[in-house]
Motif scaffolding. Sequence first.
Motif, PDB file in Angstrom:
ATOM      1  N   ASN A 520       0.814  -1.225   0.000  1.00  0.00           N
ATOM      2  CA  ASN A 520       0.000   0.000   0.000  1.00  0.00           C
ATOM      3  C   ASN A 520       0.845   1.271   0.000  1.00  0.00           C
ATOM      4  O   ASN A 520       0.591   2.185  -0.804  1.00  0.00           O
ATOM      5  CB  ASN A 520      -0.965  -0.001   1.185  1.00  0.00           C
ATOM      6  CG  ASN A 520      -2.058  -1.042   1.010  1.00  0.00           C
ATOM      7  OD1 ASN A 520      -2.394  -1.397  -0.115  1.00  0.00           O
ATOM      8  ND2 ASN A 520      -2.609  -1.534   2.119  1.00  0.00           N
ATOM      9  N   PRO A 521       1.867   1.432   0.847  1.00  0.00           N
ATOM     10  CA  PRO A 521       2.617   2.720   0.843  1.00  0.00           C
ATOM     11  C   PRO A 521       3.680   2.813  -0.248  1.00  0.00           C
ATOM     12  O   PRO A 521       4.327   3.862  -0.366  1.00  0.00           O
ATOM     13  CB  PRO A 521       3.271   2.742   2.228  1.00  0.00           C
ATOM     14  CG  PRO A 521       3.433   1.309   2.586  1.00  0.00           C
ATOM     15  CD  PRO A 521       2.264   0.595   1.990  1.00  0.00           C
ATOM     16  N   PRO A 524       2.592   5.629  -3.150  1.00  0.00           N
ATOM     17  CA  PRO A 524       2.761   7.050  -2.740  1.00  0.00           C
ATOM     18  C   PRO A 524       4.225   7.436  -2.560  1.00  0.00           C
ATOM     19  O   PRO A 524       4.605   8.563  -2.898  1.00  0.00           O
ATOM     20  CB  PRO A 524       1.999   7.124  -1.419  1.00  0.00           C
ATOM     21  CG  PRO A 524       1.002   6.033  -1.488  1.00  0.00           C
ATOM     22  CD  PRO A 524       1.655   4.939  -2.253  1.00  0.00           C
ATOM     23  N   ILE A 525       5.026   6.540  -2.043  1.00  0.00           N
ATOM     24  CA  ILE A 525       6.443   6.878  -1.850  1.00  0.00           C
ATOM     25  C   ILE A 525       7.110   7.122  -3.192  1.00  0.00           C
ATOM     26  O   ILE A 525       7.857   8.098  -3.382  1.00  0.00           O
ATOM     27  CB  ILE A 525       7.137   5.757  -1.069  1.00  0.00           C
ATOM     28  CG1 ILE A 525       6.607   5.683   0.373  1.00  0.00           C
ATOM     29  CG2 ILE A 525       8.648   5.955  -1.062  1.00  0.00           C
ATOM     30  CD1 ILE A 525       7.130   4.506   1.158  1.00  0.00           C
ATOM     31  N   SER A 528       5.780  10.373  -4.784  1.00  0.00           N
ATOM     32  CA  SER A 528       6.322  11.545  -4.077  1.00  0.00           C
ATOM     33  C   SER A 528       7.757  11.794  -4.475  1.00  0.00           C
ATOM     34  O   SER A 528       8.182  12.947  -4.685  1.00  0.00           O
ATOM     35  CB  SER A 528       6.210  11.342  -2.568  1.00  0.00           C
ATOM     36  OG  SER A 528       4.865  11.203  -2.178  1.00  0.00           O
TER      37      SER A 528
END
Length: 759
Positions: A520-521, A524-525, A528
């Motif tokens: 899941n993360p 986004p990492i 970003s």
Amino acid sequence: MTSAETSAPTFDSSFTEPRGWSLRRLLVPLAVGLALLSACLTFVVLTELTPIRATDKVVATFLAINIGTILMLVAIIVREIWKVVQARRRGRAAARLHVQIVALFTIIAVLPAVLVSIVANVTIDRGLDRLFSVRTRTVIENSVKVANAYLDVHIQLINGDIMGMANDLARARKLFYLDRVSFVELLTSDAAARNLPGAKLIDKDGNDVAMAQTGVSQAFASPPAAFLKNVGEDKPEIVVITEGYYVVAVIRLKEFTDTFLYVARLLDPRVVAQVHETLEGAAVISALEARRLGIQVAFALMFTVIALTVLMSAVLIGLNFANWLVTPIRRLMGAANLVSTGDLHVQVPVVKSEGDLAHLGETFNKMTQELRTQRDELVNASDVIDGRRRFIEAVLSSASAGIMGVDASGNIGILNRSAEKLIGHSESETLGHPLSEIIPELNELMVNAREGSQRLVQGQITITRDNRERNLSVRISAEQNSPSRDSYIITLDDITELVAAQRTSAWGDVARRIAHEIKNPLTPIQLSAERIRRKFGKVIIEDKSIFEQCTDTIVRQVDDIRRMVDEFSRFARMPKPVIEAEDVADTVRQVVFLMRVGHPDITIEAEIKEDPMPAQFDRRLISQALQNIIKNATEAIGAVPPDVLDHGRIDVAVEREDDDIVIDVIDNGVGLPKERRSRLLEPYVTTREKGTGLGLAIVGRVLEDHGGRIELNDASNKRPGARGAWMRLRFAASGHAVGTATTEAKAELATKQAGVTHG
């Protein structure tokens, strides 16, 4: 059942009364009496107690009569012994008793005969000693010594004379060649001075060269040429000529060429005649003494004939006595032999006149009747026990669990087929052998079973057979047949696949949780990091290279983490195989081609035994599995030091074995570890620094879904002396897929079993 008329139909009644008994009753006493009479007459005649003189003809006649009677006795004895032998061959009894009784009578007869022979020989020897007394022998021997001493004196004298003359003639060598007449005078004077009637020089052929003029008219014989070849210069050859009454000496002269000195000395004819008479007398005495043995042998022969006559008579008497004694015993022993063969219906004929032996026959008949009743009861009980035994054997042979029986000494006594497969030893290699030698892994549990107070001991062990590790669930039950436990029943269950499925299920659950928590993360990492690089990449001037390096690192590491998460997800949810008709040869050929292009520095060869090789399988999954194995092989080759590795090589062989497809991958890399090799098939177990430990686990899952397995071996097992690993992929050619559901079912079953075991 005690009357004489009662008998079993299988009993041989020929032992009751020998046929021809009346004839033998008259023949045997007549033969024995005639033999003893001839022996007695022979003894009386030899001792000259009768007017009959013991001439050679008389002695030969009596000897022939005795030999005839002995042969008659021997014929009768042979006939009796032949009957005993025939009885033994036909299984009849009492033959050994015959032999024992005959041997007893033989010993009784032999001892007096031997004693008489010894006394007779000693008597004859003492009588001959008087004829050849020690004094007579001493006188003759002394006369021979005196005669020989006379000859020895003359030999010594002529030896000294010839040595002296040889020395004198050696000094007169020049005179021999210059003045032959003066030399002959010198030879003559020298011979006369030494009182030698004959002296001369001869050549190597025995011809006279020079002869002394001694005035003796007697002729002395010259030695032959062959004799002269052995004559030397230092020691003369001396010969006594008794016919001519003289002694001769010959020696080779020094300083002369092939010339010999020949001298002769006369002997006293009266002394020589006395020597001849003495030697002839000694020869006569020796001849008489030599005949002494012949005389003794003649008398010993007669004594032997007499002794044999007595001996044969005693043996024959013993045979008849044995026949009379063992007739009732023979019947009883014959019946006992039939009983020993299992015939309990035999009954011994009982004759009341036999006294105590008749009572013994009655007792024997009662015994056979009791034995017959007890045997019938035992047979019935044995049938029941045998039926139960067959039922137990059928249960043990059909049981899927391995069952073993161990006695008090620790030896294996029972083993079913499942146990044979589990321990890797056949029944013939196991029964009667100590359990500690066959399965040493059970030693600790066996100690607990022996020393503990519980009747049931449980545990798990790991055994290695044929390079495969197996996890076994063990139950040891102690059987208490006496105050001390003396036997054990061991139950073995193979839980290898259940344990592996349990571990796989656990790791799959871990993989799903890790994939859910990490995936899941990641997006986004990564977004970003890319946004920071686009927005601030043109603004940041100072340390711009560090900024770009950091953002690239973030993006790259996120990709690596995503790849690992994908592998976790793939392992946790393996796709179900799509079984279709495919060509194994073409599948292997394409994988080998792709890996060969990706690793040009390594030689990758494929050997396909059958082309095409049709089978039912999922081409994508089998290709993935083979690709993983070859990839591991390339990494193993890369781990070999360059100075050790000559050239990397991977051989892929495909063939069909019965209903299976077998793919062998052999490399020359670093190889597989020796210890706990089977753990490499478990998830997240690896020997490489950067490996995830999922490659072999995925391959194992794929092959298991195709009804097969993976085997980890050393290349040296295939090629002796080779380095590297030998991986064998095996799956069913018929497309029998186990499926992931089976794995999950195994895992659930393993979990339940573990709960039961530990509960």
